[in-house]
Design an enzyme around this catalytic site. Structure first.
Site, PDB file in Angstrom:
ATOM      1  CB  CYS A  60      -0.907   0.005   1.232  1.00 28.01           C
ATOM      2  SG  CYS A  60      -1.867   1.529   1.373  1.00 28.01           S
ATOM      3  CB  CYS A  77      -1.874   7.204 -11.132  1.00 30.49           C
ATOM      4  SG  CYS A  77      -2.523   6.786  -9.506  1.00 30.49           S
ATOM      5  CB  CYS A  82      -4.483  -1.549   1.940  1.00 32.56           C
ATOM      6  SG  CYS A  82      -4.604  -0.219   3.149  1.00 32.56           S
ATOM      7  CB  CYS A 211     -37.491 -55.838  -1.151  1.00 38.19           C
ATOM      8  SG  CYS A 211     -35.963 -56.058  -0.223  1.00 38.19           S
ATOM      9  CG  HIS A 545     -37.639 -54.101   3.423  1.00 34.02           C
ATOM     10  ND1 HIS A 545     -37.888 -55.123   2.516  1.00 34.02           N
ATOM     11  CD2 HIS A 545     -38.768 -53.361   3.444  1.00 34.02           C
ATOM     12  CE1 HIS A 545     -39.101 -54.996   2.038  1.00 34.02           C
ATOM     13  NE2 HIS A 545     -39.667 -53.937   2.578  1.00 34.02           N
TER      14      HIS A 545
END
Lengths: 598, 86
Positions: A60, A77, A82, A211, A545
Site C-alpha cells: 500500500c 496512475c 489497501c 425387494c 429392506h
C-alpha cells in the site's frame, strides 16, 4: 401452450457504474491494454494476478502494508492502496483525493475491477476478455494463444448434434382416429371413487428377498419417458416374440434355447417390461408377481441368480444393460458417446460426463468424455467445516421440509444431495502415486482432476454409495448417514459450461456457452429436474429392506413390496435415500396426471 | 519481522495456495458461496456490494475453518520459522 420460444442464454450483464462509464469514455480501453502486460497467470488453477514484475510484492502506497487481504492498483496512475473495511480504506482515500478519474482500480491478487467510489466490484467486457485470454493461453498446448472457443473446444463427442426442437402442438383424435381407437382397444374401467389411487399403482409381490428388484421396478414403472414408451406400444412383446421365433426357425417355444443353443434367444427384458406395464396399468389393484421378469433377468445376470438379497443399484445397471444388449443384437447400434440412439434404456438414462485433468506444473488441460447411465456419489462423514458452525439463521430449524430453492448447500452440518454434487464436481488433486502424463511437459506430473456434466439425461439417477466393500480389509460396511435431498433440483451449476465458466472467476465471458455447449445454450429449462421416485434402504448391510417412494400427482406413495400406502412428504424426506430419480421438469406433469381413460 | 520474511521469501504465497486448496477440498469455499448466495437473495442483487458480503461472511468464515487445516498451516509456519532461524 404456445409454441416454444427460443430462449437465449442471457448471462445477466452487469451494467458499468457511472465512474467506470466515465473512465471508459475518457480513456477508451487503452489502460486495460497496459494492464495486460502485467497479467500473471499462475498454474495450477490458472488464477490471474497483476504484477509489474513477476516477483513484485505489492504494498500500500499510504501505509506500506503488504499483508492486507485486498490491495488495489489504480488503473489511472498505478498507485497501490489497501482496502480493509471496516478499517481505513486507502484505496477510497486515493480515489477521493485524486478525484475525478482515479476511482477505478484492479485487485492485484484477483485481477478484478473495483470502483473505490461505489465500493463495489465492476465488470468490463474488454478487461475480462484480456484476462480470460491470458488464462486460456496457459492451458493450451505450446502455450500459444488461440481463439477462446478452440481453447475450450477439445475432443467433442462426434454425435452431439443439436437436436432441432419441434413445436409443441396439442392433439385430439379426429373422427377416423376415434373409430380406430374404438375398434382396436377397449376402455379401462374407471377406478372406483373410494380408492383415489392414481393409475399404475400396484403392489409387487416379494418372491424371496426380491425387494431389491421390486423397489427399482416401481421406480421404472413410473419413469415418465419409460412409461410413455411402453404404454404407447413402442415395444410390442407380441411382435418381438414373433420376430424371435421366426429368426430361430421355429414357432414353438422350446424352452429358452434356439437352434444355436443360445439361451437368451427367447428372453427379452423389454418384452417382460412391456408385459409388466400392461399388467400394472390395467387398473387391477391386486399385487402383481414379476416372476417372468425375475426369471428373464436371472438368464441375463447369471451370477446374480439366487434367492439372496442383491444390491438394488447393481440390479438397476444390470437391467438397463439387459435391455440394451437385446436391442443391440437386433439393431446393432452400440452405446457410444451417450447419444441414446441405441435403445430406450439409454435414451432415457444416458448422459455424458466430462473429465478435465490439468497438469499442476504447466497448466495444460486434457479433456475426455464418457457416457454414463447414473451418477454414483460418495457420502462422506465430514462435509466442510459446517460441523463447527452453529447456524443462526431461521433455516436451522426447518432443514427438513424447507423449500428447496432457499436451502444453502450445507446447513447445520447435514449432508445434502447438492453438497454431494458439489464434491463430485470439485477439483480433486490426484495423489503423487497417480501422476498423469502431461502432453506439454512430456512427463508424468501431479495433476488436478475435475468432473462435470456435459449432457444431462432425460432422467437422472443418483446413487448414493452407502455400501462399502473393501477387498483389502475383507469387510463391508454400510453408511447410514442421513442425506437430505430436494424435490426440485437445478443441475445448471454442475454442467460443464458452468464449471468451465467458474474457472475464470467473476468474468463477463465472450463465449456465452455457444457452439461448444449447445444443450445448455439452446434451452435453460432443460437443467431443471423434478424428483419422482426414491429407493430407500433400511436396516443392516446383509439384513435390510428396500422401499420405494413414488411422487404422483404431487402425492407421495410408499411402495413396500405388495403394500402401497399414501404418505406425507415429511416421511419421504426423513427416509434414507439410496437411489434418487429425477426427471427433466418439462417431462414431469405436476397438475394434469389425471390418467383416467376415455 | 516474521511477516516481512514470510512475504519477501515467497513463503506466504505458497501458504496461501495451500490454504486455498485445503479450504476448497473440505467444502469451506462452497459453504461461503452458499452463504453469499442466500444473503444476496435476501437483500436483493442490486442492494449488495462486495464489501457487504465480506463483512457478513468473515466472522462465519473464520469460525468454520476446520481445526485440521489450522493445524497444518501452523505446522508449516513453525517449520518455516525453524528454517529461517538457522
Amino acid at each position: 401452450m404456445s409454441p416454444t420460444t427460443k430462449i437465449t442464454h442471457a448471462q445477466n450483464l452487469p451494467q458499468p457504474c457511472p465512474h467506470l462509464a466515465e473512465f471508459r469514455s475518457r480513456n477508451g480501453s487503452k489502460p486495460f491494454q497496459v494492464l495486460q502486460d502485467c497479467l500473471r497467470v499462475k498454474p495450477p488453477g490458472g488464477r490471474a494476478s497483476i504484477r509489474r514484475e513477476p516477483d513484485e510484492v505489492p504494498r500500500c502506497g499510504a501505509c506500506g502494508e503488504s499483508s492486507r487481504p485486498r490491495l488495489y492498483a489504480c488503473v489511472a496512475c498505478a498507485a497501490v492502496s489497501c482496502h480493509a473495511p471496516p478499517g481505513p480504506s486507502h484505496a477510497a482515500a486515493h480515489a477521493d483525493s485524486m478525484s475525478p478519474g482515479h476511482e477505478i482500480a484492479v485487485d492485484v491478487d484477483r485481477a478484478e475491477l473495483f470502483c473505490c467510489a461505489c465500493r463495489d466490484q465492476v465488470y468490463d467486457r474488454d478487461f475480462d476478455a484480456a484476462v480470460v485470454l491470458a488464462q486460456t493461453t496457459a492451458s493450451t498446448l505450446g502455450g500459444k494463444s488461440s481463439s477462446l472457443s478452440s481453447a475450450i473446444h477439445c475432443q467433442q463427442p462426434e454425435n452431439l448434434r443439436k437436436r432441432r426442437r419441434v413445436d409443441y402442438r396439442p392433439w385430439t383424435p379426429d373422427l377416423r382416429e376415434r373409430v380406430l381407437m374404438g375398434s382396436c382397444s377397449s376402455p379401462l374401467e374407471s377406478s372406483n371413487s373410494a380408492s383415489d389411487l392414481p393409475w399404475g399403482l400396484r403392489g409387487l409381490n416379494n418372491l424371496g428377498n426380491t425387494c431389491f428388484m421390486n423397489s427399482v421396478l416401481q421406480a421404472l414403472l413410473h419413469t415418465p419417458p419409460l412409461r410413455n414408451y411402453f404404454l404407447s406400444d413402442r415395444h410390442n412383446r407380441y411382435f418381438c416374440q414373433k420376430r424371435n421365433g421366426a429368426s430361430s426357425g421355429t414357432r414353438k417355444n422350446v424352452g429358452n434355447t434356439d437352434a444355436n443353443g443360445n439361451k437368451n434367444a427367447r428372453t427379452c427384458l423389454a418384452c417382460d417390461m412391456d408385459a409388466m406395464f400392461s399388467a400394472v396399468f390395467s387398473g387391477d389393484r391386486t399385487p402383481y408377481s414379476p416372476a417372468k421378469f425375475l426369471y428373464s433377468w436371472w438368464q441375463h445376470a447369471a451370477n446374480l441368480a439366487s434367492y439372496e438379497q442383491q444390491d438394488a443399484h447393481e440390479f438397476f445397471i444390470s437391467m438397463l444393460d439387459g435391455i440394451h444388449e437385446k436391442v443391440e443384437k437386433d439393431r446393432r447400434k452400440p452405446h457410444s458417446q451417450g447419444n441414446g440412439d441405441c435403445c430406450i434404456a439409454h435414451r432415457v438414462f444416458s448422459g455424458i460426463l466430462r473429465s478435465d485433468v490439468m497438469c499442476m506444473a504447466c497448466g495444460f488441460t486434457s479433456t475426455t468424455y464418457d457416457p454414463c447411465v447414473d451418477i454414483s456419489l460418495d457420502l462422506e462423514p465430514n462435509q466442510g467445516g459446517s460441523t463447527k458452525v452453529a447456524s443462526t439463521t431461521k433455516s436451522s430449524h426447518s432443514c427438513i421440509g424447507e423449500t428447496d430453492s432457499m436451502n444453502p448447500r450445507q446447513s447445520c452440518g447435514i449432508s445434502t444431495l447438492m453438497g454431494c454434487l458439489d464434491r463430485f464436481t470439485r477439483p480433486e488433486r490426484l495423489g503423487s502415486d497417480q501422476k498423469f502424463f502431461c502432453q506439454q511437459c512430456q512427463m508424468r506430473q501431479e495433476s488436478l482432476k475435475q468432473m462435470s456434466i456435459r449432457k444431462l439425461p432425460l432422467v437422472s439417477c443418483f446413487h448414493i454409495k452407502r455400501f462399502e466393500h473393501s477387498s483389502v480389509r475383507k469387510m463391508s460396511r454400510k453408511v447410514d448417514r442421513y442425506l437430505q435431498f430436494p424435490v426440485s433440483l437445478d443441475m445448471a451449476p454442475y454442467l460443464s459450461s458452468s464449471i468451465i465458466r467458474s474457472r475464470f472467476g467473476n468474468r463477463i465471458l465472450p463465449f456465452d456457452g455457444d457452439g461448444d455447449e449447445p444443450d445448455t445454450s439452446s434451452n435453460d429449462l432443460s437443467s431443471e429436474f423434478e424428483l419422482f421416485a426414491v429407493v430407500t434402504h433400511a436396516g443392516k448391510l446383509d439384513a435390510g429392506h428396500y422401499v420405494t417412494y413414488l411422487r404422483l400427482c404431487n402425492q407421495w406413495y410408499k411402495c413396500d413390496d405388495a403394500w402401497i400406502t399414501q404418505v406425507s412428504e415429511n416421511i419421504v424426506r426423513a427416509a434414507q435415500g439410496y437411489m434418487m430419480f429425477y426427471v427433466q421438469k418439462m417431462l414431469y406433469y405436476k397438475a394434469s396426471e389425471n390418467q383416467v381413460a376415455g | 519481522m516474521l511477516g516481512y520474511w514470510l512475504i519477501e521469501s515467497g513463503e506466504k504465497e505458497r501458504l496461501m495456495e495451500l490454504l486455498r486448496e485445503r479450504l476448497i477440498e473440505c467444502g469451506w469455499r462452497d459453504e461461503m458461496k452458499a452463504l453469499c448466495r442466500s444473503f444476496t437473495k435476501k437483500k436483493g442483487r442490486e442492494n449488495v456490494t462486495v464489501d457487504d458480503l465480506v463483512q457478513v461472511i468473515t466472522p462465519k468464515g473464520r469460525a468454520s475453518v476446520p481445526d485440521s487445516v489450522k493445524a497444518e498451516l501452523l505446522q508449516r509456519i513453525r517449520s518455516f520459522l525453524a528454517s529461517a532461524a538457522l
